[in-house]
Design an enzyme around this catalytic site. Structure first.
Site, PDB file in Angstrom:
ATOM      1  N   HIS A  33     -38.521 -44.027  34.916  1.00 31.29           N
ATOM      2  CA  HIS A  33     -39.138 -44.773  36.013  1.00 31.29           C
ATOM      3  C   HIS A  33     -39.841 -43.750  36.883  1.00 31.29           C
ATOM      4  CE1 HIS A  33     -39.561 -47.325  39.612  1.00 31.29           C
ATOM      5  NE2 HIS A  33     -39.139 -46.259  40.282  1.00 31.29           N
ATOM      6  N   CYS A 101     -43.592 -49.766  35.947  1.00 29.34           N
ATOM      7  CA  CYS A 101     -43.799 -48.796  37.012  1.00 29.34           C
ATOM      8  C   CYS A 101     -44.716 -47.654  36.591  1.00 29.34           C
ATOM      9  CB  CYS A 101     -42.449 -48.240  37.460  1.00 29.34           C
ATOM     10  SG  CYS A 101     -41.492 -47.528  36.097  1.00 29.34           S
TER      11      CYS A 101
END
Length: 653
Positions: A33, A101
């Site tokens: 992420h 993301c």
């Protein structure tokens, strides 16, 4: 100048590093992420776009901090960009593999610095899905983001050894989309319809930098410039584009041999500026890039041309055939769309001419019902569809009429009656009416479902027999010319073209081959057009099925059996190739030479290396024949000469 950093987190908290080799056979160090840190704030995408102080999100402290450089933009411009992105990066669009993301941070990196995020982050989904385990687990991941459809079958449970990983991914997904503890709660939005069918390898591009980063990181790129809000054709073609991305995308195609698909909405971010940079003047526009260079463009919602260009792009990017890697700019520029004869004559005059032929027969009374059908039904239908009356300004145009099965059945019966009553040279007005009807999809569908192509097959047999008698009088010439144009128009419908080409009596080729050597230039031009349509259909079938292309089928099983049969049937391809070479050797008209060479190029470009066509062109000395056209005065245009040179290079010498 402000520093731009990328915060990298491992959503698996170390479990991916421990278990990946055991589960996937490949070491994956983390499920990454990322967030962008600039102007003293950390920005990331999960439950929409979230902003927090650096290191204060629910993810805690980053595992790694990557320096992305500096930005020359001010904070106000950055904030305006984020405000525009909120409508694009919404919670309902999030997908763990396809739109996440890292998609967001890569877009932001491009906007801020002109660069991109590290490849070890961007390539993680591709690495994971390229493993057998990842491919098997993909449906489980997709199901996490797909809105349930009433009546749809339930998703099968994960295969053995996958429940642990599935549970892990569920937890990872929940953490990835959790809102920042400092962000105000936002109500969950229902999934958009466009996200129900997930499209692997579909990348967003909202600025020039992120787009160029995509071009640098992928061999093949398909770019869709769209105005989803204001362009109805864009909304119409979008589901197909997403479907093609799923079928032919780098993450969906076997072994990663696919293209990166990107949508550039001119209303989102700097999409309008990016469109201007690439001279996009209308939407939808599709561009196709190979190794960062634009090689083709399609304007408008043309589904067939979009599919064709994507297939050709993939063949060039991952050449399964030696010819695919050659620099054949002129051959590649050949449009595979059929050459059609669409001119609409004065239908009343055509009918009057035909009536004079009918009335001159010894027993005109036997043809009265057929003549009446043409007058009351066929001619009005043709005039209504192909010569509609202009409507008054501001009034709504009426839909064009289509031929009904009842009309076509009656017309076919009337045609049989007239063929028995009239001489061949008197039939060309009737053939001209069928020429127009072949352009009507409804009529073409009916003809394709009729044995032998129905009346078209019968008319072709008459033309074949007339040519076999070596009669080239004016009446026969008119009939043959009109029949060739009718057969060329039949190629607007792929099913009808297959029926006519595969006919057991060989009427289509029996008409085409001698017509290529006819003394009349107009007949030879029509014959060359028909030859091109037939050859182009072979190339399209080979592209669709991978026949003769090393067994690679980028359509992922979507080609039908008819395409496979078309590509594999070399008997008539050999006959056509032989006729093209002979016609080229004799032909002196540049327009006809152009069509003949283009047809030969379509047959040779992806021909099987061990097939009959390849062996034949060597025996016929096709290389010398084609190249010889450059030594005559018949080829003067620069583009035609270039095509001749390239097609000659495809011939074994």
């Amino acid at each position: 100048m402000a520093q731009v950093q990328l915060y990298v987190y491992d959503l698996s908290n170390g479990l991916a590093k421990q278990l990946s080799a055991q589960l996937t056979g490949r070491q994956i160090d983390g499920i990454w992420h990322t967030s962008i840190v600039v102007f003293g704030k950390e920005v990331f995408y999960g439950q929409g776009i979230n902003i927090t102080l650096p290191g204060k999100s629910h993810h805690g402290q980053p595992l790694q901090v990557v320096d992305l450089g500096e930005t020359a933009l001010d904070q106000e411009t950055w904030q305006e960009y984020l405000d525009e992105m909120r409508d694009h990066y919404t919670a309902d669009k999030y997908h763990l593999l396809d739109f996440n993301c890292n998609s967001f941070t890569n877009d932001c990196a491009g906007f801020l610095t002109g660069g991109s995020i590290p490849s070890f982050v961007k390539d993680l989904p591709t690495d994971f899905l390229s493993t057998p385990f990842g491919a098997a687990l993909r449906p489980t991941i997709d199901d996490m983001y797909r809105r349930p459809v009433p009546g749809a079958p339930a998703v099968a449970p994960p295969p053995p050894n996958q429940p642990i990983a599935a549970s892990l991914l569920q937890a990872v997904a929940a953490q990835a989309q959790a809102s920042s503890s400092n962000a105000p709660p936002r109500p969950a939005a229902p999934p958009l319809a466009a996200t129900e069918s997930l499209a692997g390898s579909l990348h967003p591009s909202t600025n020039s930098a992120s787009f160029r980063a995509l071009l640098r990181s992928h061999r093949a790129v398909v770019a869709f410039f769209t105005d989803f809000q204001g362009c109805a054709p864009c909304r119409m073609i979008t589901p197909l584009f997403e479907q093609l991305a799923a079928e032919k995308g780098a993450r969906a195609a076997t072994g990663g041999r696919g293209a990166a698909f990107t949508k550039i909405d001119i209303r989102v971010g700097a999409g309008g500026t990016l469109a201007t940079e690439w001279s996009v003047r209308a939407t939808p526009t599709f561009m196709f890039f190979l190794d960062g260079t634009k090689i083709a463009e399609v304007r408008g919602a043309n589904a067939g041309e979009l599919r064709t260009q994507i297939d050709l792009l993939l063949f060039q990017a991952y050449p399964p055939h030696p010819h695919a890697s050659l620099s054949l700019t002129a051959v590649k520029a050949i449009s595979l769309a059929p050459i059609l004869f669409t001119q609409v004559p004065a239908l009343d005059a055509v009918f009057a001419k035909f009536v004079s032929f009918i009335d001159a027969t010894p027993s005109p009374s036997t043809t009265v019902p057929a003549k009446e059908l043409l007058r009351t039904q066929v001619v009005p239908y043709l005039k209504g569809r192909f010569a509609p009356v202009d409507t008054a300004p501001g009034s709504k145009a009426s839909p064009l009429p289509s031929a009904t099965p009842m009309l076509l059945t009656s017309w076919a019966s009337a045609t049989t009656t007239l063929l028995g009553a009239l001489s061949t040279e008197s039939l060309f007005p009737l053939v001209d009416m069928w020429r127009l009807a072949a352009l009507d999809p409804a009529a073409a569908t009916w003809l394709a479902a009729t044995p032998g192509g129905g009346p078209i097959g019968v008319l072709a047999r008459i033309a074949r027999d007339a040519l076999a008698q070596s009669t080239q009088d004016k009446g026969t010439r008119n009939y043959v010319l009109t029949t060739l144009r009718l057969l060329a128009n039949a190629f607007k419908s792929a099913p009808l073209a297959r029926v006519l080409l595969s006919g057991s009596d060989g009427a289509t080729l029996g008409t085409l081959v001698p017509a290529l050597l006819h003394s009349d230039a107009a007949v030879r031009t029509a014959a060359a057009s028909l030859a091109f349509n037939a050859a182009a259909s072979v190339q399209r079938a080979r592209v669709a099925t991978g026949s003769g292309l090393g067994g690679v089928n980028v359509n992922n099983g979507n080609a039908d059996d008819a395409d496979a049969a078309m590509a594999a049937d070399e008997d008539w391809q050999v006959e056509l190739t032989s006729a093209l070479v002979e016609a080229l050797e004799r032909e002196g008209g540049e327009d006809v030479v152009h069509r003949l060479v283009a047809a030969l190029g379509c047959l040779l470009r992806f021909m099987p290396e061990d097939g009959q066509v390849n062996a034949l062109v060597e025996v016929l000395g096709a290389h010398a024949v084609v190249l010889g056209k450059l030594k005559t005065e018949s080829v003067q245009k620069k583009d035609v000469r270039k095509l001749v040179e390239e097609v000659a290079s495809l011939c074994p010498s």
